[in-house]
Design an enzyme around this catalytic site. Structure first.
Site, PDB file in Angstrom:
ATOM      1  N   LEU A 263      50.848  70.545  67.147  1.00  0.00           N
ATOM      2  CA  LEU A 263      51.602  70.125  68.403  1.00  0.00           C
ATOM      3  C   LEU A 263      52.471  68.753  68.156  1.00  0.00           C
ATOM      4  CD1 LEU A 263      48.506  70.684  70.797  1.00  0.00           C
ATOM      5  CD2 LEU A 263      50.627  72.334  70.443  1.00  0.00           C
TER       6      LEU A 263
ATOM      7  N   ASP B  46      60.638  68.752  66.128  1.00  0.00           N
ATOM      8  CA  ASP B  46      59.686  67.935  66.760  1.00  0.00           C
ATOM      9  C   ASP B  46      60.014  66.703  67.384  1.00  0.00           C
ATOM     10  OD1 ASP B  46      58.394  70.076  65.637  1.00  0.00           O
ATOM     11  OD2 ASP B  46      57.382  68.956  64.074  1.00  0.00           O
TER      12      ASP B  46
ATOM     13  N   GLU C 164      59.422  60.689  58.502  1.00  0.00           N
ATOM     14  CA  GLU C 164      58.729  61.727  57.949  1.00  0.00           C
ATOM     15  C   GLU C 164      59.149  61.768  56.359  1.00  0.00           C
ATOM     16  OE1 GLU C 164      56.088  63.695  58.864  1.00  0.00           O
ATOM     17  OE2 GLU C 164      56.161  63.112  61.034  1.00  0.00           O
TER      18      GLU C 164
ATOM     19  N   HIS D  98      60.724  77.459  61.636  1.00  0.00           N
ATOM     20  CA  HIS D  98      61.265  77.369  60.356  1.00  0.00           C
ATOM     21  C   HIS D  98      62.827  77.451  60.282  1.00  0.00           C
ATOM     22  CE1 HIS D  98      57.732  75.874  58.058  1.00  0.00           C
ATOM     23  NE2 HIS D  98      57.081  76.766  58.915  1.00  0.00           N
ATOM     24  N   THR D  99      63.412  77.308  61.449  1.00  0.00           N
ATOM     25  CA  THR D  99      64.850  77.569  61.537  1.00  0.00           C
ATOM     26  C   THR D  99      65.754  76.300  61.573  1.00  0.00           C
ATOM     27  OG1 THR D  99      64.481  77.615  63.805  1.00  0.00           O
ATOM     28  CG2 THR D  99      64.672  79.797  62.707  1.00  0.00           C
TER      29      THR D  99
ATOM     30  N   ALA E  49      46.956  70.126  64.959  1.00  0.00           N
ATOM     31  CA  ALA E  49      46.985  71.469  65.581  1.00  0.00           C
ATOM     32  C   ALA E  49      48.303  71.994  65.849  1.00  0.00           C
ATOM     33  CB  ALA E  49      46.352  71.147  67.122  1.00  0.00           C
TER      34      ALA E  49
HETATM   35  C1  GLA Z   1      57.215  71.408  61.638  1.00  0.00           C
HETATM   36  C2  GLA Z   1      58.484  70.563  61.363  1.00  0.00           C
HETATM   37  C3  GLA Z   1      59.518  71.309  62.146  1.00  0.00           C
HETATM   38  C4  GLA Z   1      59.971  72.566  61.869  1.00  0.00           C
HETATM   39  C5  GLA Z   1      58.384  73.369  62.211  1.00  0.00           C
HETATM   40  C6  GLA Z   1      58.570  74.889  61.990  1.00  0.00           C
HETATM   41  O1  GLA Z   1      56.523  71.316  62.937  1.00  0.00           O
HETATM   42  O2  GLA Z   1      58.031  69.188  61.685  1.00  0.00           O
HETATM   43  O3  GLA Z   1      60.849  70.411  61.826  1.00  0.00           O
HETATM   44  O4  GLA Z   1      60.258  72.775  60.668  1.00  0.00           O
HETATM   45  O5  GLA Z   1      57.477  72.712  61.260  1.00  0.00           O
HETATM   46  O6  GLA Z   1      59.303  75.390  62.773  1.00  0.00           O
END
Ligand code: GLA
Length: 379
Positions: A121, A168, A156, A32-33, A119
């Site tokens: 991932l 991601d 998204e 969450h950074t 999951a």
């Molecule tokens: C999800 C989001 C990412 C990130 C993570 C937490 O995977 O898609 O952008 O914020 O949560 O680190």
């Protein structure tokens, strides 16, 4: 998987097309950074999405999902959005490519994946990156790799309702075998870190609590933005929590709800932890890496409130077994824990985690041994 996709493609559309793939991801630390302008430490995994694609000379996309056993067809204009969620990812990528001036015309596709869904991932990022990369190749659009990741992220935001960061999609596109990547989400500078921790392995334990990011994720982001707005008003030049420090946060604490304050504080704590982990990795100090992972977990659980009883339980078991590091991975609310485990205790830990989790929650978690693989590519 590749052969199955090809056979289905031929049976549906005649002559075969070209196959492309992108990966799911893990993240060592920095959770969450990304949407707070901070650092993340992801790597692509050897599981992902494969799609076979061929231009069909029409204005329509005909798509078949092997995993859902479902087919759909849609046009390429904004009003043509398909109703199936899985197809909206592909539609979104087409639209975001077009918005960036890229060419996209009709194509046929069959795709499948081996990233477990829900999951943590990033199966959705793998799907987006596969199509963003493939369309760029097939239509010779010359869009650079960062923009391809952003096409997935905007998909998204604009077509799936998740205001995610860039981690991601970045990992899915840029992944490299054997390497984690430290990405600075403010400057977008990144560095590959070969990751081969002698004597340790990375093990994922899937609680099988299905997570789907949506409102709860977006609310966390809003909490951070509220704290940023207040600090910016008072101190100036605070665009994201990356630009903030503890003194600033304390100064606006009275104007924030306790919930928002704790979430913002978690992000500041996590910023320090990622930097500490970078130093520890350079020194080969995996015990310190692991300690920080536990701290991240409890920060995510108590302050950021994105955990669930199953994940907390799995981390507690890890700690009882003497596992070096353990924490929630990804957005939270379910999915996997990531565990840094000494080789010598890995088997013991895995069997205890399975047994205890089954006893407590009536379900045996799934185990994945992490292999760090490559990002988007043509097969
Ligand atoms: C999800 C989001 C990412 C990130 C993570 C937490 O995977 O898609 O952008 O914020 O949560 O680190």
């Amino acid at each position: 998987m590749k052969t199955q996709i090809h056979e289905k493609f031929v049976s549906l559309f005649g002559e075969g097309g070209t196959q492309f793939a992108s990966a799911g991801r893990i993240n060592l630390i920095g959770e969450h950074t990304d949407y707070n302008g901070g650092y993340v430490f992801p790597g692509a995994i050897d599981k992902g999405i494969v799609a076979e694609i061929k231009l069909n000379g029409t204005g329509k996309v005909r798509a078949y999902s092997l995993d859902y056993n479902a087919q759909t067809e849609f046009g390429l204009n904004e009003e043509d959005a398909p109703k199936e969620q899985w197809a909206r990812y592909i539609f979104g990528v087409c639209r975001e490519t077009i918005k960036r001036g890229g060419k996209v015309e009709g194509f046929d596709t069959v795709f499948a994946g081996d990233v477990p869904l829900g999951a943590g991932l990033s199966s959705s990022a793998a799907l987006e990156s596969t199509f963003a990369f493939a369309l760029n190749e097939l239509f010779h659009n010359g869009i650079d790799k960062f923009e391809l990741a952003k096409i997935g992220q905007s998909t998204e935001h604009n077509y799936c309702g998740v205001k995610c960061g860039i981690m991601d999609q970045f990992a899915s596109v840029f992944g490299r075998e054997g390497c984690l990547i430290r990405l600075d989400c403010r400057s977008l500078e990144y560095e590959y870190f070969p990751f081969d921790p002698n004597g340790y392995k990375l093990v994922l334990i899937n609680s099988l609590v299905k997570h789907s990011l949506g409102n709860e994720y977006n609310e966390r982001r809003e909490s951070c933005e509220k704290a940023v707005a207040l600090m910016n008003e008072q101190f100036g030049q605070v665009e994201t929590l990356r630009d903030a420090n503890y003194q600033m946060l304390e100064a606006v604490k009275g104007s924030l709800t306790d919930e928002d304050y704790r979430r913002a504080k978690y992000v500041l704590d996590e910023k320090e932890r990622v930097l500490a982990v970078c130093d520890a990795l350079n020194e080969g100090d995996y015990e310190l890496v692991g300690k920080k992972m536990y701290e991240t977990h409890w920060g995510l659980s108590r302050d950021y409130t994105v955990s669930c009883p199953e994940l907390d339980f799995l981390v507690e078991i890890a700690s009882e077994c003497g596992v070096t590091g353990s924490r929630i991975m990804g957005g939270g609310f379910g999915g996997c824990t990531i565990n840094l485990v000494r080789d010598t205790i890995a088997d013991l830990f895995i069997s205890k985690a399975k047994r205890e989790h089954a006893r407590r929650f009536g379900i045996i978690p799934e185990i994945y041994h992490v292999v760090i693989g490559n990002g988007s590519r043509k097969l």
